[in-house]
Design a protein around this motif. Structure first.
Motif, PDB file in Angstrom:
ATOM      1  N   ILE A  54     -47.491  -0.450 -65.281  1.00 25.54           N
ATOM      2  CA  ILE A  54     -46.441   0.407 -65.851  1.00 25.54           C
ATOM      3  C   ILE A  54     -46.702   1.867 -65.506  1.00 25.54           C
ATOM      4  CG2 ILE A  54     -45.457   1.257 -68.014  1.00 25.54           C
ATOM      5  CD1 ILE A  54     -45.902  -1.554 -69.158  1.00 25.54           C
ATOM      6  N   GLN A  55     -47.971   2.274 -65.597  1.00 28.31           N
ATOM      7  CA  GLN A  55     -48.336   3.659 -65.311  1.00 28.31           C
ATOM      8  C   GLN A  55     -48.338   3.981 -63.826  1.00 28.31           C
ATOM      9  OE1 GLN A  55     -52.155   4.045 -67.237  1.00 28.31           O
ATOM     10  NE2 GLN A  55     -51.247   4.617 -69.211  1.00 28.31           N
ATOM     11  N   ALA A  56     -48.323   2.949 -62.965  1.00 29.66           N
ATOM     12  CA  ALA A  56     -48.420   3.168 -61.526  1.00 29.66           C
ATOM     13  C   ALA A  56     -47.193   3.848 -60.940  1.00 29.66           C
ATOM     14  CB  ALA A  56     -48.654   1.835 -60.812  1.00 29.66           C
ATOM     15  N   GLY A  57     -46.073   3.736 -61.606  1.00 30.94           N
ATOM     16  CA  GLY A  57     -44.868   4.387 -61.118  1.00 30.94           C
ATOM     17  C   GLY A  57     -44.415   3.875 -59.763  1.00 30.94           C
ATOM     18  N   GLY A  58     -44.640   2.594 -59.515  1.00 29.62           N
ATOM     19  CA  GLY A  58     -44.193   2.011 -58.259  1.00 29.62           C
ATOM     20  C   GLY A  58     -45.144   2.197 -57.095  1.00 29.62           C
ATOM     21  N   ASN A  72     -50.414   0.656 -53.975  1.00 29.39           N
ATOM     22  CA  ASN A  72     -51.868   0.506 -54.001  1.00 29.39           C
ATOM     23  C   ASN A  72     -52.387   0.345 -55.428  1.00 29.39           C
ATOM     24  OD1 ASN A  72     -52.205   0.616 -51.240  1.00 29.39           O
ATOM     25  ND2 ASN A  72     -52.550   2.833 -51.204  1.00 29.39           N
ATOM     26  N   ALA A  73     -51.797   1.082 -56.366  1.00 27.91           N
ATOM     27  CA  ALA A  73     -52.212   0.980 -57.767  1.00 27.91           C
ATOM     28  C   ALA A  73     -51.829  -0.379 -58.341  1.00 27.91           C
ATOM     29  CB  ALA A  73     -51.582   2.104 -58.586  1.00 27.91           C
ATOM     30  N   ILE A  74     -50.650  -0.860 -57.979  1.00 24.42           N
ATOM     31  CA  ILE A  74     -50.213  -2.182 -58.450  1.00 24.42           C
ATOM     32  C   ILE A  74     -51.104  -3.267 -57.867  1.00 24.42           C
ATOM     33  CG2 ILE A  74     -48.325  -3.853 -58.373  1.00 24.42           C
ATOM     34  CD1 ILE A  74     -46.389  -1.455 -58.397  1.00 24.42           C
ATOM     35  N   LEU A  75     -51.433  -3.144 -56.601  1.00 23.31           N
ATOM     36  CA  LEU A  75     -52.316  -4.114 -55.949  1.00 23.31           C
ATOM     37  C   LEU A  75     -53.680  -4.145 -56.625  1.00 23.31           C
ATOM     38  CD1 LEU A  75     -52.964  -6.080 -53.614  1.00 23.31           C
ATOM     39  CD2 LEU A  75     -53.599  -4.071 -52.248  1.00 23.31           C
ATOM     40  N   ALA A  76     -54.218  -2.973 -56.939  1.00 23.87           N
ATOM     41  CA  ALA A  76     -55.533  -2.904 -57.574  1.00 23.87           C
ATOM     42  C   ALA A  76     -55.532  -3.560 -58.943  1.00 23.87           C
ATOM     43  CB  ALA A  76     -55.968  -1.440 -57.696  1.00 23.87           C
ATOM     44  N   ALA A  77     -54.407  -3.442 -59.670  1.00 21.46           N
ATOM     45  CA  ALA A  77     -54.329  -4.014 -61.019  1.00 21.46           C
ATOM     46  C   ALA A  77     -54.036  -5.505 -60.999  1.00 21.46           C
ATOM     47  CB  ALA A  77     -53.252  -3.286 -61.828  1.00 21.46           C
TER      48      ALA A  77
END
Length: 205
Positions: free
Chosen positions: A49-53, A56-61
């Motif tokens: 949710i905090q990644a804002g789209g 790379n952040a979504i992949l890491a999570a």
């Protein structure tokens, strides 16, 4: 947040390894699996949710859900007395996914240390598939000891290093991690032959 969750993954892995060795009853291990499983589902959801789209952040999570679903499955199965085959076959899927995440760590994130760690986790899930999914009982002791010995080096130690700013990935550290993993596997082999096991219980990573 990822390091916080990883710290407690080390704790639940230790308990689950002892459960496979018959040292912790299945129902006694269930609450911790539910707590950590819930944490490992809430944490990546918040991060996404905090990644804002940001991909790379979504992949890491995204990889954290593998742990979350596994531990929730273990906790529910232990409380409900469910047969282990479903959890075992789910572990096969997770083992394959862990190999993919290892490749991502090596070549996308340029973090060879976690590449090695992901391969260690893939091995654990593959062992769970063999023991729980296919019923290869002769691997139960080896799997239990491997989980116990891998719990802190692959989870709690890198989590503490990450939380304190002491984590510095590199080829040298990855080589040390790989050698340590081989040594721990050898130790698990010796321990599984030396020490008897009590009646095993359903468990996993």
């Amino acid at each position: 947040m990822g390091n916080v969750g990883l710290l407690y993954v080390g704790a639940v892995l230790l308990v689950n390894g002892l459960m496979l060795l018959g040292r912790v009853p299945a129902r006694a291990a269930a609450p911790l699996n539910l707590f950590v499983g819930g944490l490992q589902c809430v944490t990546p959801t918040v991060l996404i949710i905090q990644a804002g789209g940001q991909q790379n952040a979504i992949l890491a999570a995204s990889g954290l859900y593998l742990f979350g679903f596994t531990y929730l499955y273990v906790g529910i199965a232990n409380l409900a007395g469910l047969p282990p085959e479903g959890l075992g076959w789910f572990s096969l899927f997770v083992a394959g996914a862990a190999v993919v995440y290892a490749g991502i760590s090596f070549w996308h994130d340029h973090d060879p240390v976690f590449g090695v760690i992901w391969l260690c986790w893939a091995l654990l899930w593959a062992l769970f598939f063999l023991v729980l999914g296919l019923g290869v009982e002769r691997l139960t002791r080896f799997t239990g000891w491997t989980v116990v010995l891998f719990s802190l080096p692959t989870c709690a130690v890198p989590a503490f290093l990450g939380l304190t700013g002491g984590y510095h990935p590199g080829a040298g550290a990855a080589l040390i991690a790989a050698v340590a993993a081989v040594v721990l596997l050898a130790a698990a082999t010796l321990l599984s032959k030396r020490f008897p096991v009590r009646e095993p219980a359903v468990s996993t990573t």
